[in-house]
Design an enzyme around this catalytic site. Structure first.
Site, PDB file in Angstrom:
ATOM      1  N   ASP A 166       0.727  -1.039  -0.189  1.00 50.04           N
ATOM      2  CA  ASP A 166       0.369  -0.342  -0.041  1.00 50.04           C
ATOM      3  C   ASP A 166       0.258   1.729  -0.208  1.00 50.04           C
ATOM      4  O   ASP A 166       2.436   1.235   0.234  1.00 50.04           O
ATOM      5  CB  ASP A 166      -0.530  -0.140   1.603  1.00 50.04           C
ATOM      6  CG  ASP A 166      -1.839   1.338   1.101  1.00 50.04           C
ATOM      7  OD1 ASP A 166      -2.442   1.328   0.924  1.00 50.04           O
ATOM      8  OD2 ASP A 166      -1.260   1.763   1.916  1.00 50.04           O
TER       9      ASP A 166
ATOM     10  N   GLU B 258       1.010  -0.212  -5.454  1.00 50.59           N
ATOM     11  CA  GLU B 258       0.608   0.545  -5.998  1.00 50.59           C
ATOM     12  C   GLU B 258       1.634   1.574  -5.321  1.00 50.59           C
ATOM     13  O   GLU B 258       1.593   2.154  -4.197  1.00 50.59           O
ATOM     14  CB  GLU B 258      -0.710   0.640  -4.190  1.00 50.59           C
ATOM     15  CG  GLU B 258      -1.817   2.012  -4.259  1.00 50.59           C
ATOM     16  CD  GLU B 258      -2.198   2.616  -3.366  1.00 50.59           C
ATOM     17  OE1 GLU B 258      -3.272   2.764  -3.825  1.00 50.59           O
ATOM     18  OE2 GLU B 258      -1.579   2.209  -3.285  1.00 50.59           O
TER      19      GLU B 258
HETATM   20  C1  GLC Z   1      -3.346   3.645   0.008  1.00 56.51           C
HETATM   21  C2  GLC Z   1      -4.566   3.033   0.145  1.00 56.51           C
HETATM   22  C3  GLC Z   1      -5.898   3.369   0.502  1.00 56.51           C
HETATM   23  C4  GLC Z   1      -5.546   4.113   2.071  1.00 56.51           C
HETATM   24  C5  GLC Z   1      -4.241   4.789   1.817  1.00 56.51           C
HETATM   25  C6  GLC Z   1      -2.919   5.207   3.388  1.00 56.51           C
HETATM   26  O1  GLC Z   1      -3.693   3.994  -1.086  1.00 56.51           O
HETATM   27  O2  GLC Z   1      -5.508   1.741  -0.638  1.00 56.51           O
HETATM   28  O3  GLC Z   1      -7.309   2.983   0.687  1.00 56.51           O
HETATM   29  O4  GLC Z   1      -6.508   5.344   2.180  1.00 56.51           O
HETATM   30  O5  GLC Z   1      -3.281   4.064   1.200  1.00 56.51           O
HETATM   31  O6  GLC Z   1      -3.212   3.958   3.516  1.00 56.51           O
END
Ligand code: GLC
Ligand code: MG
Length: 607
Positions: A237, A306
């Site tokens: 993440d 991500e």
């Molecule tokens: C990422 C997740 C999101 C979250 C953020 C902070 O982008 O996909 O949902 O709010 O990280 O952890």
């Protein structure tokens, strides 16, 4: 989040006038982007990832929130659809300030989701059904209720420097002008410690300090903890946020006219609080941990990162030829447009169909061309939605959903499905009073609609009974999507002509040799048309013909390499009515109709 505002340059690219010159045989790329049959595909390259947002998938205990037992009870859904990999958004202990992305114990399950025993049961059940399980790791921050943070506040070693602490410039003045992704300052003063701590997301998500090697070790052990319990891999993440410039400079204004001074897009973050090169070293360390396990039992372990960063930086997550890092970095191009969109920029594109045929082709080709040859096209991936974005049906419009699924499934690389996409669930309007997402709440009643991610997080619509079969609770954690009586799994299973059945057929087609290994090309593309061929000599091969325009038209595929005079209709969009293109019919490829916003998949034995 992803709802911040798009840069002007993006607007220019996304909406630039397309050429209206009608059919064009795409000459630039004379076929032949060959797949690689020399290299066996692993389960991720061969498979399809389905994202479960656990609060909304299935509630087993009637508290209105989904849980692990609920997921276990629904595993046959994946088997029936042909899905082999499930990724579950965070299920760790959490005060739920960001619904699980604020973790207070990385090695325990939150009671709302169940227990470690439930997790063990889930792993065993998944395994028995041939499903791989991917967990969502959140290395950038913890909850402020995590033991590490509490000890850090109290300067108890070794935790003193686990977070990013700084003195302010003057009393009440934060150390820099940095902004949180969710809006407002990225610093909060902690009275007890007498210092400011950094949080790139909400104040309850303090950023961990990656300049401290102990933090790396903590996370590597956390990965091992879950690998030891049968996890097959991780989605990582918020990767671009791991590091900050150690000189802590202020960020410059972006000049973006659509961003208020408290909004993230008001400033330029590149290389200061975002997208720094050190990030890749951490991902390499994580990969090494996965490798330990792979070396142990010969089973592949997967890592998906991500990162909403420019394409050239996205690609670096693959690593290099002698060291493959991520299996893949998520490819958000079909959500956010081509690489000019620097960050979470769905705000503009989300409100309507962002592409014409040419832009769709260019967006796809840009990603495929960027993939290093040593990775190969099978290392691509295609994301159409997730828990941070508008749903596919709300972004592209319902009519295009089937066509986009056809394209996604026939492209080389791994499709990534967000729960509900298979039945074309839509964003549900949620009032400010009902809004829970911190990103929506933080922006207040006037701006929340543009930022809240709640509309795409409503419970899964299983059937037409109370709460769509999701929960027996009087009230579910977010309201149910209003259309569940007509849009649900049960009905779409019964109805031969349905999004779900198209989805299932497409998942099956993806297993064909021509789709896994064949050549790909985009032979006919113009403002209103998009086509994609997957061709393998002497094999059943496919073409998807998508009319993205608002009027029906006829297609002529004669002259397209590999396509014979006759082909069979395998799939078409639910709204299609033409008597000429019924499923199972053989049609003349030189003249057949495709209705407005309809997709059609034809099969043929390649010439
Ligand atoms: C990422 C997740 C999101 C979250 C953020 C902070 O982008 O996909 O949902 O709010 O990280 O952890
Ligand atoms: Mg529950």
């Amino acid at each position: 989040m992803r709802s911040l505002v798009i840069l002007l340059v993006v607007l220019a690219v996304a909406f630039a006038c397309p050429s209206q010159t009608g059919f064009k045989i795409h000459q630039k790329r004379s076929i032949q982007h060959q797949g690689r049959e020399d290299k066996p595909l692993n389960w991720l390259e061969k498979g399809l990832v389905y994202q479960i947002y656990p609060r909304s998938f299935q509630d087993s205990d009637g508290d209105g929130v989904g849980d692990l037992k609920g997921i276990i009870s629904r595993l046959d859904h994946f088997v029936q659809l042909g899905i082999n990999v499930i990724w579950i958004s965070p299920i760790f202990k959490s005060p739920m300030a960001d619904f699980g992305y604020d973790v207070s114990d990385f090695t325990d399950i939150d009671p709302i989701f169940g227990t470690i025993q439930d997790f063990t049961d889930l792993t065993a059940a998944a395994k028995s059904k041939g499903l791989k399980l991917i967990l969502d790791m959140v290395p950038n921050h913890s909850s402020d209720e995590h033991e590490w943070f509490i000890k850090s506040v109290n300067r108890i070693d070794p935790y003193t420097d686990y977070y990013v602490w700084l003195d302010g410039d003057a009393p009440g003045v934060p150390p820099t002008n940095w902004l949180s992704v969710f809006g407002g300052p990225a610093w909060t003063f902690n009275e007890q410690r007498g210092q400011w701590y950094l949080h790139q997301f909400v104040a309850k998500q303090p950023d961990l300090n990656y300049r401290n090697p102990l933090v790396h070790e903590e996370f590597k052990n956390i990965l091992r903890f879950w690998l030891d319990r049968g996890t097959d891999g991780f989605r990582v993440d918020a990767v671009p946020h791991l590091y900050e410039d150690p000189a802590f400079p202020d960020e410059l204004p972006s000049g973006n006219p659509n961003a208020d001074p408290d909004q993230y897009d008001y400033l330029i973050h590149d290389q200061i609080t975002w997208n720094r090169p050190e990030t890749y070293d951490v991902m390499a360390e994580f990969r090494q941990v996965l490798q330990e396990y792979e070396d142990g039992d010969g089973q592949h372990r997967a890592m998906m990162t991500e990162a909403y960063v420019p394409l050239e930086n996205v690609i670096q997550f693959y690593g290099n030829e002698s060291f493959r890092m991520a299996d893949f970095p998520f490819n958000f191009a079909l959500i956010n447009g081509i690489s000019n969109c620097l960050y979470y920029c769905n705000t503009t594109t989300s409100r309507g169909y962002p592409y014409n045929g040419t832009q769709l082709r260019d967006t796809i080709v840009e990603f495929l061309d960027a993939i290093p040859s040593w990775v190969g096209p099978q290392g691509a991936n295609w994301v159409l939605g997730n828990h941070d974005q508008r749903r596919l049906a709300s972004r592209y419009g319902e009519a295009l959903v089937d066509g986009m699924i056809m394209v996604q499934m026939l492209l080389p690389g791994t499709p990534v499905t967000y729960y509900g996409e298979e039945i074309s669930m839509k964003d549900q309007f949620i009032s400010y009073e009902d809004t829970l997402d911190p990103q929506g709440c933080q922006m207040g009643p006037d701006r929340y609609e543009k930022f809240s991610r709640d509309p795409a997080r409503t419970p899964m619509q299983w059937d037409d009974t109370f709460n769509a079969g999701f929960s027996t609770a009087a009230e579910t954690w977010l309201p149910m999507g209003e259309n569940y009586p007509t849009v649900n799994v049960k009905l779409q299973k019964e109805n031969l002509v349905s999004h779900l059945n198209i989805y299932r057929t497409m998942v099956a087609l993806r297993q064909e040799a021509s789709v896994l290994y064949g050549a790909y090309d985009f032979p006919i593309v113009d403002a209103d048309a998009f086509t994609l061929t997957r061709i393998r000599t002497n094999s059943t091969s496919y073409i998807v013909v998508l009319n993205v325009g608002l009027e029906g038209r006829r297609f002529n595929l004669s002259g397209v390499t590999g396509i014979p005079e006759k082909a069979k209709v395998v799939v078409r969009s639910v709204q299609a009515t033409s008597g000429e293109t019924q499923i199972g019919f053989t049609i003349n490829t030189n003249d057949f109709p495709v209705g407005a916003q309809e997709g059609l998949v034809l099969s043929f034995v390649a010439l």
